[in-house]
Scaffold this motif. Sequence first.
Motif: not given
Length: 349
Positions: A125-147
Amino acid sequence: MSLLFFRTRAARLLCLLGALAFIGAACAQSSGANRSGPGPAGPPSAHSADLNWPTRPLRLIVGFGGGSSPDFVARILAAPMAKALGQAVIVENHSGASGNIAADIVAKSTDRHTIGILINGNMTIAKILNPATSYDPQKDLVPLSIICTAPLVLATTSEVSKADPRSFLEAARVAGSKWSYGTPGIGTIGHLGMELFKTRTGIGAVHVPYQGNPQVITGLVGGQLQLALLPPGLAQEQVKAGKLRAIGVTSARRSELVPDYPTLQEAGLKDFELEIWTAAAAPASLPAPIVQRLTQVLSEVIRLPEVRQKLFQHGYEAADISGEALVRRVKADTAALNEIIASQGIKLE
């Protein structure tokens, strides 16, 4: 036999050999034309370069300082990952913005040797909570594993109620805004979790943000607060000392970290599930073969008994959630927390 006979047979044989040589050359040329990528004499393909990965030390980017829970997780993973990959694994701390500075570094990395050790909010929710966040978790990150994961513990002061959890929840509803709950700040999992808890129960407790969980505990013990969602290690220490009382845990099942604590579902709260989790993520630009290799290595490392034991000692249960299960988990958590953010109008100042 005449000499003419032998000359005729020799001529026919030479013609046959020539035809076979021509067919062989044509087949070789056709095979080369159909072969994808450069031949043996050409430069190595991108795919073969991916198979040789890693070619230098791997960076583990952590969004919190030394001694924090994500930092402990990264350092627990570093040595066995280095052994599995055949390269050094270096932990780098980049604190700030609740871990979003580190997540942004990971999202924008192009060196193929940088991944992040991130928390729930950085990947949901980083981008949802703060639209000014400079990355979009849904588009810019690939989840590898919940550790690893941990539930939150709904804690109250020992003076508030000695009754069973159901009676306590009813008392909290009656108290309305006379009760307060504390969190480490706006937008934290403790804050969003309590707001979710309020919408599911009809409780009207007022939010009081603090600098961190130690200050929240001080507020609870001192009687300024009546409720808080705390990490199990912190809660258990105060419960054993008789200073706080645990109402229940937010996980779907009882946690091995605090096996004596009931779930909130056992206390009568239906379909309530929320956990702290720490995960590994890579830049969305990372090639698929490398993503697969990292996912496999992380899974092998998380299953090591010594790694599981160390995670447990730091207040986490080893998870090893990857692939489709991880995608579903990220989507479900994003949807649930987004609903609370939208309905309550929560914004970072």
